[in-house]
Each structure stands twice: as C-alpha cells, then as structure tokens.
Design a protein around this motif. Structure first.
Motif, PDB file in Angstrom:
ATOM      1  N   ARG A  52       0.837  -1.208   0.000  1.00  0.00           N
ATOM      2  CA  ARG A  52       0.000   0.000   0.000  1.00  0.00           C
ATOM      3  C   ARG A  52       0.872   1.259   0.000  1.00  0.00           C
ATOM      4  N   CYS A  60      -0.904   4.343   0.554  1.00  0.00           N
ATOM      5  CA  CYS A  60      -1.727   5.327   1.262  1.00  0.00           C
ATOM      6  C   CYS A  60      -1.205   5.539   2.679  1.00  0.00           C
ATOM      7  N   LYS A  81      -3.256   5.911   5.336  1.00  0.00           N
ATOM      8  CA  LYS A  81      -4.341   5.609   6.278  1.00  0.00           C
ATOM      9  C   LYS A  81      -3.856   4.734   7.427  1.00  0.00           C
ATOM     10  N   GLU A 123     -12.450  -1.560   5.395  1.00  0.00           N
ATOM     11  CA  GLU A 123     -13.279  -0.501   4.807  1.00  0.00           C
ATOM     12  C   GLU A 123     -14.229  -1.088   3.776  1.00  0.00           C
ATOM     13  N   ARG A 153     -14.736  -0.084   0.529  1.00  0.00           N
ATOM     14  CA  ARG A 153     -14.232  -0.233  -0.837  1.00  0.00           C
ATOM     15  C   ARG A 153     -12.780   0.222  -0.921  1.00  0.00           C
ATOM     16  N   PRO A 154     -12.027  -0.372  -1.846  1.00  0.00           N
ATOM     17  CA  PRO A 154     -10.605  -0.026  -1.969  1.00  0.00           C
ATOM     18  C   PRO A 154     -10.392   1.172  -2.901  1.00  0.00           C
ATOM     19  N   CYS A 155      -9.153   1.638  -2.973  1.00  0.00           N
ATOM     20  CA  CYS A 155      -8.816   2.732  -3.894  1.00  0.00           C
ATOM     21  C   CYS A 155      -8.487   2.157  -5.270  1.00  0.00           C
ATOM     22  N   LEU A 156      -8.152   3.042  -6.186  1.00  0.00           N
ATOM     23  CA  LEU A 156      -7.872   2.641  -7.569  1.00  0.00           C
ATOM     24  C   LEU A 156      -6.688   1.676  -7.670  1.00  0.00           C
ATOM     25  N   ASN A 157      -5.674   1.853  -6.805  1.00  0.00           N
ATOM     26  CA  ASN A 157      -4.474   1.007  -6.879  1.00  0.00           C
ATOM     27  C   ASN A 157      -4.804  -0.481  -6.783  1.00  0.00           C
ATOM     28  N   TYR A 158      -5.819  -0.814  -6.001  1.00  0.00           N
ATOM     29  CA  TYR A 158      -6.217  -2.223  -5.868  1.00  0.00           C
ATOM     30  C   TYR A 158      -6.753  -2.749  -7.200  1.00  0.00           C
ATOM     31  N   CYS A 199      -6.782  -2.643   3.024  1.00  0.00           N
ATOM     32  CA  CYS A 199      -7.849  -1.800   3.578  1.00  0.00           C
ATOM     33  C   CYS A 199      -9.194  -2.513   3.581  1.00  0.00           C
ATOM     34  N   GLU A 253     -11.840  10.985   8.082  1.00  0.00           N
ATOM     35  CA  GLU A 253     -11.409   9.624   7.740  1.00  0.00           C
ATOM     36  C   GLU A 253     -11.660   8.634   8.871  1.00  0.00           C
TER      37      GLU A 253
END
Length: 611
Positions: free
Chosen positions: A152, A154, A156, A164, A166-171, A180, A580
C-alpha cells in the motif's frame, strides 16, 4: 583575562575520558573532540610545539571550553559523533548537509506497515535503511518494491479487524493487495514486509529461496493467483540480479570506502555497498573542513559520523586510508552489529581492485561537486555581490528580508517575511504575521502594518537590521513600506520592490525602474526571494482559512461544542483526519460518547461534498 581563565580551567581538568567543546567569544561551539584523558588532550592545544595549521587557527578563536566526562572511551566516541551532528562546528570535519540525508522507513510496528522515504530517524519501533546520498536511488528502489510486492502507498491507519467498504484505484489496477478491505491478511502482509527487509539488506539469494517455497506452496493449494504473483516477483529478482555487478564469490557483506582529498578543504568519501558478493549500489559524501595531511583523521571522522547513523553494518570494511584509532572504531562497530567487524587495508588482489574502483568514482564525484559549487556560488554569493553593485549600495546585501501579503477578498489577511543569507534561504529566521489593523483587501495598508511591526521591534530590541528589504509588488507597495521606514528613522535602509509583470526593480524616489535580463543570476536571486515570500504567505493564509472552516464545520455538528471540538482537533490534528476516522476511533477521544461519535461520523459524510 581570557588567558588567565583558560589557564585556571586547564588546571582543573580530570584525567577521565570524555568530550570537550571549544567555544569562541560569542559562546558558539567551534570544535568538538573526544579524549581518552581530557586533561592531556585539552592541554595539548595550548602547547605551541608540533601544531598543525588548522589547530593554530582553532586556538586563535578559543575563548572558552566545556567538557563532558564519560565512563569509557567508546561512550566519548558516540557522544562526539552526536554533538558534531547537532552543532556542525566550523573546525570539525563535517558531512556536508549531513542532517538532510534520506532513509527508507518501514513501520513494522503496525498491522499493515508502510514503506516510504524519510529524513527523520526516531527510536519508534520502525526499521530504517540508509542513509542515502542520492534521493533518486531511493525513489527507484521504492518503485521496484511497489512493483514486486504490491504494498500500500496510502497513509491511512489500517486495522486488521476493521476493513473498509471499498478499496482505492491502486487495488483495481493491481498496484496494491488491498489490506484496507481485508483482501490480504495481517500475517501474509507482514511476511511480505519481511521480504522487503531482506531485499533492502541485499539478501536477495535468501529472498529468492523464500519466494520459491511460497510459490510452490501456493500452487499446491491451487491458489494460482498468489502463485503467479510470486512467479512475477522471482522474474523481477532475476532481472535485478543480472544488472548487479558480481564483485566476489564470497557470501559476505562488505563496505568499500575510499577517501580522496580535493582542493579548498574538501574531500570525498566514496562508499561501495557489496552484499553477498554483489555490488548493490554506491554513495558518496562530501566532507568539509579537511586537510590533505590529515587523511587518517578525515577517514576516522567520516566513518564515525556515517556508522553512528547507518542502518546496517557490514562484515568487512575495506579502507584505502589507515586509521590511528582502528581499535576504537572496531569496538564500536562490533557493539552496534553485535558481532566482530573486520577492518582491512588491501594492497593487492580483488579487494585492492574494488578500492581502486571506489577511488576513481570519488575523484569523478569531486570534479562534479566542484562544478556544482562553482555554479552555486554564481547564483548565491556571486549574485549578492553583483546586486550590491547594481543597486549602488555600500555593502553587499548579505541578509535580504522579503515581504508579501496574502488574502482572499480581505479575509484571513496575513503577511510573510522570508530571510536569505548569502543568497540562500534561512528558514529558521522566517516570520508570519496576522494582519490586525486593516479591514478589507488593502495590501498597501497591510504592508505598512507588517513593516512597522517588524522594524519597530528590531529597533526596540537593538537587533541587527537587514542589508536589503524586498517588497513583492510595484511602486504602490514599495512606497507604503518606505513611508514606514522614514517614520521609524531608518529611511536610509536599502529597500526595493519587484513587480511581477515585467520583473522591474523599483527604488524609492526614483521614477525609472531597473530592468535586468531574465537569465542573470542577480534577477533570479530576487525572484527566488519574492517567490519564497509569496509561497510562505499563501501557505499560512490557507492554514488559517482551513482552520476557520474546520472550526465552523465542527461547530455545526449537533452535540459538538468548543470543548469537544478542541479535543477532536488535538486528537486527530485536522478535519481531514476526523473525516477519515471510524466510529470506534472517534469514541477514543475524551468526552466523545458512542452516540456523539455516530452523529459526527454521519454529519461529516453527509456534508463532505459541500465542504
């Protein structure tokens, strides 16, 4: 009087080991040294026989000295390195810009560790690799790590038991394993982090064996996606190994250090990092305050400063310069590594060839540094000298103070003052001002206020005035500032304005501006001061505006008053961090109940877009 005081102090010196600090008449520390016997070592400075030129110069400046006793010589060795790093004394051999060397940091003490560049080393449970002289090398290394391990990026704070939604674009683009959302377990993630540590330590053969085992296990469990990831990692390791020069067939870690003395009291220490027989990389460090006849002292000082902050100690240290205090260095390295370190001075064979390679690189890097220094001098001290001539002022403006005003339609009006000394920013001298007496967007009145506050205080405290004041703006802003200087009785203080549109330089009581070609170092210096003042003012304005908006938004949440608002900001640091936070994290704040935490959580998500 000074001589009598020093003689009296010399008589009281103890015979214990320790560190001594030489000071000039202003109390500034100008030299730090260690001693097996403080009495013998410090007294030797004030005997006139067999002194080097550098020692003769040092003694001329000594007005006082202090000392710290230690129990052992090794303790004195460690303390000396720390004090040199802290005070950067002018007569010590110093790693140039030592405090700014970057490291790679791995936060191993959290559920899902991060891997990133840092310039601050703390005793915080994290693992550090470095220091690196070349920042580009760090970024390239981090890019390789991200491609191979899909960690990762990020910032966070992730908890293993609190995924969480939903994941970010990188996933989604296979750049992150998705810790996450719980797509990878804490245990598997830490296993990857252990592999990263092996990778950064140069233990790639050991790492390849581990990855091969994991690939086979994943394939046996029919987890083909995981097995494919390990297969790709193996290909990357193989490609990387092929690009690394094989230096020896011995499976040991070596640091090859060659010292080359340059001109103008500079030397270069070239370091080749050899891990398991492969050349992983090289670093070079410029040392200042060196002398050709004291190469042994220079090498000892470099090794002391470098290894007191280095993240790894080799099995063998190969040097091209003999040390007088080899036993002390060996003892300290063994103490850090918890294992004996071999210190050698090869005269033939492969090890000698490695040293010769390091020496060639050191000579080339010294040439490169000399070219850089030449151009740096042109754009700093050289530009300062030329600026004094162009403006027709008696003294070259060694210290320039630049001012700028920032506001949006008159709200949160602030001013900045930046200081440049000898053409370089002196950030510890920067100042920020909230505009107190002006209502609305009146830059002229704001400039008057801040200039009066700054220089009335300097006059009141009898402090040194700058050699030149630079105002961001044209005639209007300049005249407003000049009016205040005259009111304070310092109208003779050099002051200019720099207008952005045509980059014209205005002076008080002169209608015609000075225009300089855009490529001249003198104009570029003024632009750097002006732009830095603007940047500093805008960043402060944004901070105040963000703080005001944060307070107003938090005040709108039902059940959050001043006390809870303050507690939230102290705990999280910013509105972004509060937004956050999960409900359980909000409940950790003093005074925030579960019910209030739910209100804060729901309100901030509902109003995020509006904000």
């Amino acid at each position: 009087m000074r001589k009598q005081q020093i003689e009296a102090q010399l008589k009281e010196l103890p015979r214990q080991p320790g560190v001594y600090l030489m000071k000039d008449e202003t109390g500034m520390i100008i030299y730090v040294g260690k001693a097996k016997s403080l009495r013998n070592r410090v007294r030797s400075y004030f005997r006139k026989n067999n002194q080097t030129y550098k020692t003769q110069m040092l003694v001329k400046y000594i007005a006082d000295f202090d000392y710290i006793m230690t129990d052992t010589e090794v303790e004195a060795y460690i303390l000396e390195a720390n004090l040199i790093k802290k005070h950067q004394p002018k007569f010590n051999i110093r790693l140039k810009d030592d405090k700014s060397y970057p490291y790679i940091k791995i936060t191993k003490n959290v559920d899902f560790p991060r891997v990133f560049k840092t310039r601050i080393v703390k005793n915080d449970g994290a693992e550090y690799f470095g220091p690196f002289a070349d920042v580009d090398a760090i970024y390239k290394t981090l890019d390789v790590i991200k491609d191979i391990f899909q960690l990762r990026s990020c910032k966070k704070e992730l908890k293993a038991n609190d995924p969480e939604d939903r994941p970010c674009l990188n996933y989604h683009i296979d750049k992150c394993l998705g810790p996450c959302i719980g797509a990878v377990s804490k245990e598997d993630y830490h296993q990857l982090i252990d592999q990263v540590c092996l990778f950064l330590s140069g233990k790639q053969s050991q790492l390849k064996k581990q990855v091969e085992v994991q690939m086979k296990e994943a394939a046996a469990q029919r987890n083909f996606e995981k097995a494919a990831r390990f297969r790709d990692a193996l290909k990357a390791f193989t490609k990387l190994s092929e690009s690394q020069k094989v230096m020896t067939d011995k499976n040991i870690d070596q640091d090859v250090v060659a010292l080359v003395q340059g001109t103008e009291n500079q030397a270069c220490a070239q370091l080749l990092l050899i891990r398991s027989g492969r050349l992983l990389g090289q670093e070079y460090f410029i040392l200042e305050g060196t002398e050709a006849e004291l190469e042994s002292e220079t090498m000892a000082s470099f090794l002391q400063q470098y290894y007191e902050q280095a993240a790894g100690i080799p099995d063998e240290l190969l040097l091209n310069t003999k040390l007088e205090e080899q036993d002390l260095l060996g003892q300290r390295l063994a103490e850090i590594k918890n294992k004996k370190v071999s210190i050698q001075y090869p005269q033939k064979g492969d090890k000698k060839k490695m040293l010769e390679m390091a020496e060639r690189n050191a000579q080339q890097n010294l040439k490169k540094e000399n070219i850089r220094s030449k151009y740096e001098k042109q754009r700093t001290s050289g530009a300062v000298e030329k600026l004094g001539e162009i403006l027709g002022i008696e003294k070259a403006p060694y210290q320039i103070e630049g001012f700028d005003i920032s506001n949006i339609q008159g709200t949160d009006s602030v001013a900045s003052m930046v200081v440049f000394k000898d053409g370089r920013p002196s950030k510890q001298d920067y100042r920020r001002f909230k505009i107190k007496t002006v209502t609305g967007p009146d830059d002229f009145a704001s400039m008057k206020e801040v200039v009066e506050r700054r220089y009335a205080r300097l006059l009141r405290e009898d402090k040194k005035l700058p050699d030149l004041i630079l105002i961001d703006g044209g005639k209007g802003q300049l005249n407003a500032a000049y009016e205040i200087l005259e009111f304070l009785g310092i109208g003779n203080l050099p002051i200019i304005g720099l207008a952005k549109r045509e980059e014209e330089i205005f002076r008080p009581n002169t209608s015609e501006p000075i225009t300089l070609p855009h490529h001249t170092p003198t104009l570029q210096l003024l632009q750097r001061v002006r732009d830095e003042a603007h940047r500093f003012a805008v960043s402060y304005h944004r901070k105040l505006r963000s703080r005001r908006l944060t307070h107003s938004m938090l005040d709108e949440i039902p059940g959050v008053g001043e006390t809870r608002r303050t507690a939230l900001l102290q705990h999280f640091g910013s509105l972004a961090k509060i937004r956050e936070a999960k409900i359980w994290q909000l409940k950790e704040v003093k005074g925030i109940s579960g019910k209030t935490a739910r209100k804060i959580y729901d309100y901030l998500r509902e109003h995020m877009r509006a904000y």
